[in-house]
Design a protein around this motif. Structure first.
Motif, PDB file in Angstrom:
ATOM      1  N   LEU A  87       1.040  -1.280   0.062  1.00 25.00           N
ATOM      2  CA  LEU A  87      -0.012  -0.450   0.187  1.00 25.00           C
ATOM      3  C   LEU A  87       0.361   1.786   0.100  1.00 25.00           C
ATOM      4  O   LEU A  87      -0.058   2.032  -0.214  1.00 25.00           O
ATOM      5  N   ILE A  88       2.696   0.979   0.420  1.00 24.67           N
ATOM      6  CA  ILE A  88       3.341   2.302   0.597  1.00 24.67           C
ATOM      7  C   ILE A  88       2.778   3.296  -0.558  1.00 24.67           C
ATOM      8  O   ILE A  88       2.804   4.385  -0.615  1.00 24.67           O
ATOM      9  N   PRO A  89       2.823   2.553  -2.418  1.00 23.84           N
ATOM     10  CA  PRO A  89       2.762   3.416  -3.467  1.00 23.84           C
ATOM     11  C   PRO A  89       1.242   4.750  -3.612  1.00 23.84           C
ATOM     12  O   PRO A  89       1.504   5.456  -4.111  1.00 23.84           O
ATOM     13  N   VAL A  90       0.059   3.816  -2.588  1.00 22.28           N
ATOM     14  CA  VAL A  90      -0.566   4.410  -2.557  1.00 22.28           C
ATOM     15  C   VAL A  90      -1.089   5.702  -1.590  1.00 22.28           C
ATOM     16  O   VAL A  90      -1.710   6.406  -1.903  1.00 22.28           O
ATOM     17  N   PHE A  91      -0.412   5.446  -0.413  1.00 21.27           N
ATOM     18  CA  PHE A  91      -0.776   6.197   0.695  1.00 21.27           C
ATOM     19  C   PHE A  91       1.161   6.517   0.835  1.00 21.27           C
ATOM     20  O   PHE A  91       1.449   5.421   2.037  1.00 21.27           O
ATOM     21  N   PRO A  92       1.615   6.831   0.534  1.00 19.08           N
ATOM     22  CA  PRO A  92       3.527   7.437   0.833  1.00 19.08           C
ATOM     23  C   PRO A  92       3.230   7.816   1.747  1.00 19.08           C
ATOM     24  O   PRO A  92       4.996   8.192   2.488  1.00 19.08           O
TER      25      PRO A  92
END
Length: 238
Positions: A87-92
């Motif tokens: 999920l990091i790319p979506v919620f950096p």
């Protein structure tokens, strides 16, 4: 011990079912008395100053997902870490906070974090004093518990009482506690954990407010006073 006892109190229907499955003859003397929570501490009016104090104490800067439980395999911290990495790319700008004491095989959690290169994105609080829980919960974006099993889930209940949306496994007693007021995931499927977290983080304001209202109402069904009354009633005192 259960055979000798006059009554056996289980903290959830799920726990009662487990007991009766192993000891069918005890069915009639096993009673369910759900836990409660401290309404004076866990509510939607926790001061922002308390949130700031606890975040500063734990070294938390921005927005964060919160997990509270003992770090051990049954809590599926490894699965949560894999989902968070995805999920990091979506919620950096999101951090994952793991609050709880080290349990059995906790070293695997730290090894997983290193393997996934999450050292700068995960914060450990270790054992969390009860006094810090309200502020830490109230300050979180969402509460996540992807456990493989849960006897009750008192921290989930506390989060709901604070109006923090919860994402939990559909296992054990959690459906009894959360009812229709949370987002359920399959703890065995990373894609399911990801989808649950993404859903609660992407809700529009209207959907978010509706679910928060349902959570608070659901939490109102539990109290220590109710636990006490049901315990006394089960003993024949009331």
């Amino acid at each position: 011990s259960m055979k000798m006892a006059r009554k056996v109190f289980a903290i959830s229907r799920s726990t009662k079912e487990d007991i009766v499955r192993h000891y069918p003859s005890l069915k009639d003397k096993v009673l369910v008395t759900h836990f409660g929570y401290d309404r004076a501490k866990f509510n939607s009016d926790i001061p922002q100053t308390e949130v700031v104090r606890v975040k500063s104490s734990c070294g938390i800067g921005g927005d964060y997902l919160l997990f509270i439980s003992t770090l051990k395999p049954s809590k599926n911290v490894s699965g949560l870490l894999e989902a968070f990495k995805t999920l990091i790319p979506v919620f950096p700008n999101l951090t994952l906070v793991l609050a709880g004491k080290k349990g059995w095989m906790y070293d695997d959690v730290f090894a997983k974090i290193k393997m996934l290169n999450l050292e700068k994105r995960v914060i450990f609080t270790d054992y969390l004093p009860e006094a810090d829980k309200p502020g830490l919960i109230a300050g979180s974006k969402r509460f996540i518990l992807p456990t493989y099993w849960e006897g009750f889930g008192i921290d989930v209940l506390s989060a709901m009482a604070c109006g923090v949306l919860v994402v939990v496994s559909k296992v054990g007693s959690l459906p009894e506690v959360v009812g229709d007021a949370g987002i359920y995931i399959d703890p065995k499927e990373i894609t399911s954990i990801c989808a649950g977290i993404r859903k609660v983080l992407s809700m529009d304001k209207k959907e978010y407010n509706i679910l928060v209202k349902e959570e608070i109402a659901q939490a109102e069904n539990f109290s220590w006073e109710k636990t006490a009354r049901e315990t006394l009633k089960g003993l024949g005192v009331l």
